[in-house]
Design an enzyme around this catalytic site. Structure first.
Site: not given
Lengths: 388, 417, 325
Positions: B386-387
């Protein structure tokens, strides 16, 4: 006699009836006596008490006659128009011409009039355009748009409720130092209303320049004046308020004029209010929608035909060579011409704008009223366009 | 000039009258207000006066005729003739003191309405209850309110009910989706059970997470040797020793170095929750669909223990005996699609985690070592992260650290607790 | 059974109640000799005598005040105020006393009086003869306010009003005093106060009204029917206490409502009814609550009276409006 000392709670022990002492007299005695004055100068036959005659020149007497005829012709015309559906409900003044013309004539142009709804004669003398009177009785509000300089307050229908207004205006006039008199007109029925009491009382307490002119035409729709009051006169009610009062023959133009003039002079000079009871008779129905034969007989009305105010003055004037039949015809014709012209003017008036009903509710159209006015105008525009 | 005299509205709703007799003749000169005609209304005989003075040009209407109000009765050539005194009209009780009242006609008229049975559309049998705002929204969404079960008081349909349209117990029209119009034959399979919850879960993940995937390979030739050497120990205990327990250990070692991959993002508070515990989620394919069972505190278990527990949970899942508590609480997930095939993929993060490791099929592949092409057992790895929480360099380093341990099992031995 | 108009129906009701109970007395201006300006009390003086049919001096405050005293002493006065526009002089008596005697005396004294008055516009009369200020009366706790819309209703409601132990203001819509005739039972019958009636059944929308407006509303409902719309018409009959349940039941069924009254819009009972509907039936509403009312102005004189009074077209417009949603 000697008294015991009062004991702690004030009993003296003296018996109520002490026959052994000398009699003391405390007769009941009247503390005040009042009179009610009646004034009549001109009788049914046209005979006059010359000592009492007001100082009016021939031209003025003719003027009084002409005003009464004009008032009568206007009234007859109004009745005829109503029967033809050209006027709405109308309250006739037949028989009360002297009461109205005589009192109005005694006022200065700057004086104020607070009428009820049966004062057409007063209005005419004060210069209200007859066209406007027709408009009012046809249900057109523009009939009340009387120029302010005529000092004639709009017609007030709820009986007696305008009397406190007259009193207030009188107060304001005095405050402003205007040498004006306020004349309030009302009928016998009004004397039964609370506002009558309150107005008379305040006028008396404050000694205001008001002339209360009561047209006692002896009927309030079907209720005779005997049912309106237990007193033999209305004039005596003035006594209760500490003001001057007088009963006059309301069909006697000179008595009415004189008493009104005296009252106006008294008021103007700071002498306070006067109550004038003009004893007259309502010759017609209460309104064109009333039928007086339901509650009074021809016999009751008949004697008053002989007391007709215009006939009476005519007889007097004849004696004084102020009246001839050609003069009489002339006056009548002129009156009819003027009334016919007023009818023409009245019937040529353009219809009222529907937005009229909104414009005088407040000084400025409030937002809700503006909305409602637009609503009505849009509705009418819509409806009219659908008709085409 | 000729003026028309019409039967006037004499008030009280008189609509018509019978002409009794004329009081003048054509050609007569009349004065204003002079009585013209007698008309009988249902109340009394009325005498109508003329409003115009002049010569009577025409009289319209014969005695006995019924004349409606408004009809022209006479035409009078108006002149300036001097009006004579009008005869007073007969008195008549108008039953009022002001105004005009409409009078009911004597004959039977329109009946007073009685309550009639409904003639229009039948009302809905049980009209749905909903606040105006909900109704408006339903209309916007194209939802038929009467088909939604309301959860408010008295069965009122609430805004949540609308959003949940398509809720578990009530079949409803789809919310939001445009109409799908296949152009050939279709088989309809209702979306139910695990498939449905799974579908919603991945949709939620996809919509919330800023997913990025990176791919790499681990050389597991050595690891393979260890596995082969020790497998009998596991088999003696009744389970297999697969690569997975080793991979779990390597992953956890990596997480300890890079803790942000073992976290969750609390949107509402803008807080990253870095977890200090390690629950390993293992995605498995069951007859019912994809499930993730969770090994709690995987960092405290030995490889053997991990293998044992995996076997246990796997069996339970297959037999649908797994409990809810065994499906919850993972802090990171591993998905092994390699058992079926394929190298790389972009697995969807098991929200609210922030990373998922996908394992491809282990195969022999030629690689270059010291300038030579050799054949090694290679494990393709896919890491989706999850950036929002983890940046690319961090994720790459994490993957490197996992690969290091997988390529050098002895390191896990000397590190492992 | 005879066909009577409202004037005759009220007359009959008064007569029967006076025969039934010697405590019932009438008082007012012109009610005896003249039989009342609208002839509502015609023949009653001859039948019952001066002690029971009293022609009073011109004094509304006195009439209502006296009625309070009579009632406290045990009589049942039915006072007539000639027009609603002349009731205002008696407001102090109604608000400060008639409505409160029971409260003030904790139930020992009460005021079982009736004040009858012609009300409403539409008779082409001078100023003050077209008033419709029932909201002022409804806003006074302790008073009951009743409005019959037809002869049958008038007699039955009047009888209930006379028998009611509380002060009742009985508003007689002058516009339809004689415009409707219907079969009215000879015998005495009482229509209960506080209960509305459904005059027309329908499923698409609810129309709430009272008095002369009932007939305008029915006419609009008939027109709407030709368009396929089925309107339910409720005649409130009693404005205070209002039969909210009847209104709510209908609104819950149809989901759309228009309230019609000739009284001015602001502060008119339409607002009160809308509040009750919004409080207790909001879930059922499919459209905004609409009102067709008189304007916030003095009622115009005869020449422009028709611009003021709500008409059938305006009611239809409101019907179309609520059906749009």
């Amino acid at each position: 006699m000697f008294l015991h000392e009062a004991d702690a709670i004030g009993n003296t022990g003296v018996p109520v009836c002490n026959h052994s002492l000398e009699p003391v007299e405390m007769p009941r005695k009247p503390i005040k006596q009042f009179n009610v004055e009646w004034l009549q100068i001109l009788d049914e036959g046209g005979q006059s008490d010359n000592a009492l005659l007001p100082s009016l020149g021939p031209k003025e007497i003719q003027s009084l006659y002409e005003w009464m005829v004009l008032s009568r012709v206007f009234d007859e015309k109004a009745l005829a128009l109503q029967r033809e559906g050209r006027l709405g409900t109308y309250a006739p003044v037949r028989g009360q011409e002297a009461t109205q013309v005589g009192s109005a004539y005694a006022l200065d142009p700057a004086d104020w009039v607070f009428p009820a709804f049966r004062e057409m004669g007063v209005g005419i003398v004060r210069g209200i355009p007859m066209r406007m009177l027709f408009q009012y009785w046809s249900g057109d509000e523009r009939g009340s748009d009387v120029p302010i300089h005529q000092h004639y307050f709009p017609t007030s229908i709820p009986v007696g409720t305008h009397l406190p207004h007259a009193v207030g205006a009188a107060w304001a006039a005095r405050y402003r130092k205007d040498p004006v008199v306020v004349a309030a007109f009302f009928g016998d029925g009004a004397t039964s209303k609370g506002d009558f009491h309150e107005a008379m009382n305040m006028a008396g307490v404050f000694r205001l320049p008001v002339v209360f002119i009561c047209q006692n035409n002896q009927w309030a729709i079907s209720v005779p004046v005997q049912r309106q009051t237990a007193t033999p006169t209305l004039a005596q009610k003035a006594i209760a308020y500490g003001i001057e009062g007088i009963q006059v023959d309301g069909n006697d133009i000179f008595a009415v004029y004189k008493s009104a003039k005296e009252a106006a002079d008294r008021a103007r000079s700071g002498g306070g209010p006067t109550f004038i009871e003009c004893l007259t008779y309502r010759m017609g129905d209460h309104t064109t929608a009333d039928d007086a034969s339901r509650y009074r007989t021809e016999e009751m009305v008949k004697p008053w035909i002989a007391k007709d105010p215009i006939d009476r003055l005519q007889k007097f004037m004849e004696k004084q060579n102020l009246w001839t039949s050609s003069y009489g015809d002339q006056v009548r014709t002129e009156a009819e011409r003027r009334v016919a012209e007023a009818v023409r003017e009245f019937e040529e008036q353009p219809p009222q704008d529907p937005s009229d009903m909104f414009r005088y509710t407040y000084y400025e159209l409030t937002p809700p009223l503006k909305e409602q006015m637009d609503e009505l105008l849009n509705f009418l525009k819509d409806r009219d366009s659908k008709k085409d | 000039m000729p003026k028309e005299f019409r039967f006037p509205d004499v008030g009280e709703g008189i609509a018509e009258g019978e002409l009794i007799r004329w009081l003048v003749n054509e050609g007569d000169t009349v004065a204003e207000h002079q009585p013209l005609v007698e008309i009988e209304t249902d109340k009394a005989v009325v005498t109508l006066p003329t409003p115009y003075a002049g010569t009577v040009l025409k009289l319209q209407g014969k005695p006995g005729e019924i004349i409606p109000v408004g009809t022209v009765l006479a035409v009078i050539d108006e002149t300036g003739a001097k009006p004579a005194a009008a005869a007073p009209p007969p008195r008549r009780d108008k039953g009022s003191v002001v105004g005009q009242l409409e009078e009911a006609p004597e004959e039977a008229q329109r009946p007073v309405p009685q309550a009639k049975p409904t003639t229009g559309r039948a009302p809905a049998p049980s009209a749905p209850m909903a606040m105006p705002a909900v109704r408006a929204r339903a209309k916007q969404l194209g939802v038929d309110l009467s088909r939604i079960k309301g959860t408010g008081p008295g069965g009122r349909v609430q805004m949540e009910d609308l959003e949940r349209a398509g809720g578990p117990s009530v079949p409803t029209a789809p919310v939001r989706a445009p109409a799908i119009t296949p152009t050939g034959p279709v088989e309809e399979v209702p979306l139910r059970g695990i498939r449905r919850s799974s579908a919603r879960h991945v949709a939620e993940s996809a919509s919330r997470v800023a997913a990025v995937s990176i791919f790499d390979d681990a050389d597991v030739t050595q690891l393979e040797e260890v596995r082969q050497k020790e497998r009998k120990v596991a088999e003696a205990r009744g389970f297999k020793l697969t690569y997975l327990p080793f991979i779990i250990k390597a992953t956890i070692a990596g997480l300890k170095e890079f803790p942000y991959l073992n976290a969750s993002l609390d949107d509402a508070r803008d807080v990253i929750l870095i977890k200090k515990y390690y629950n390993m989620g293992i995605a498995i394919d069951t007859p019912d669909g994809l499930m993730v069972y969770v090994i709690q505190d995987a960092d405290r278990k030995s490889i053997l223990e991990l293998a044992g527990q995996m076997h246990q949970l796997g069996e339970k899942a297959a037999q649908r005996k797994i409990e809810l508590s065994e499906l919850k609480g993972s802090t990171i997930t591993i998905t092994n699609f390699g058992v079926i095939g394929g190298n790389y993929g972009t697995p969807i993060i098991n929200y609210p985690e922030v990373a998922i490791l996908g394992l491809g099929k282990i195969t022999d592949r030629p690689v270059v070592r010291n300038g030579q092409i050799v054949v090694r057992r290679m494990l393709p790895l896919s890491l989706t992260f999850d950036h929002r929480v983890i940046h690319g360099a961090e994720a790459a380093r994490f993957l490197n650290s996992v690969i290091q341990r997988l390529e050098d099992p002895d390191r896990m031995l000397i590190e492992g607790k | 059974m005879a066909r009577l108009n409202i004037v005759q129906a009220v007359n009959q009701g008064l007569q029967q109640e006076m025969e039934r109970n010697p405590s019932v007395v009438l008082l007012g201006e012109d009610i005896g000799r003249d039989g009342g300006v609208f002839r509502v009390t015609e023949g009653l003086l001859e039948r019952f005598g001066e002690e029971r049919v009293i022609d009073t001096p011109l004094s509304e405050s006195g009439i209502v005040g006296m009625s309070i005293g009579m009632a406290a002493y045990g009589l049942i006065p039915v006072a007539e105020i000639q027009f609603m526009g002349f009731l205002y002089g008696a407001m102090e008596q109604l608000i400060s006393h008639a409505s409160r005697i029971r409260t003030r005396s904790r139930g020992r004294y009460h005021c079982p009086m009736v004040v009858r008055t012609p009300y409403g516009a539409g008779i082409h009369a001078p100023e003050h003869h077209s008033e419709s200020t029932e909201a002022m009366l409804v806003h006074t706790p302790g008073l009951k306010v009743v409005v019959p819309a037809s002869p049958l209703e008038a007699k039955g409601l009047l009888i209930s009003a006379i028998r009611d132990p509380d002060p009742v203001i009985f508003l007689e819509p002058a516009k339809i005093y004689r415009a409707i005739k219907e079969e009215v039972p000879e015998e005495e019958y009482a229509i209960p106060l506080g209960k509305a009636r459904r005059v027309r059944e329908g499923g698409d929308l609810t129309l709430v009204c009272w008095g002369a407006m009932l007939h305008t509303t029915l006419a609009a409902a008939e027109d709407a029917a030709t368009e396929g719309l089925s309107a339910e018409v409720i005649d409130l009959r009693t404005l205070s206490p209002m039969d909210s349940e009847a209104i709510l039941e209908s609104v819950r069924k149809t989901g759309r409502v228009v309230i019609i009254h000739e009284a001015p819009r602001t502060g008119g009972l339409g607002g009160e009814i809308a509040a009750v509907i919004a409080e207790r039936a909001l879930d059922h509403l499919k459209a905004p609550i609409d009102r067709v009312t008189g304007f916030d102005t003095v009622v115009p004189l005869p020449k422009t009276e028709n611009y003021y009074l709500p008409n059938k077209e305006q009611v239809l417009q409101a019907i179309h409006h609520v059906m749009e949603f």
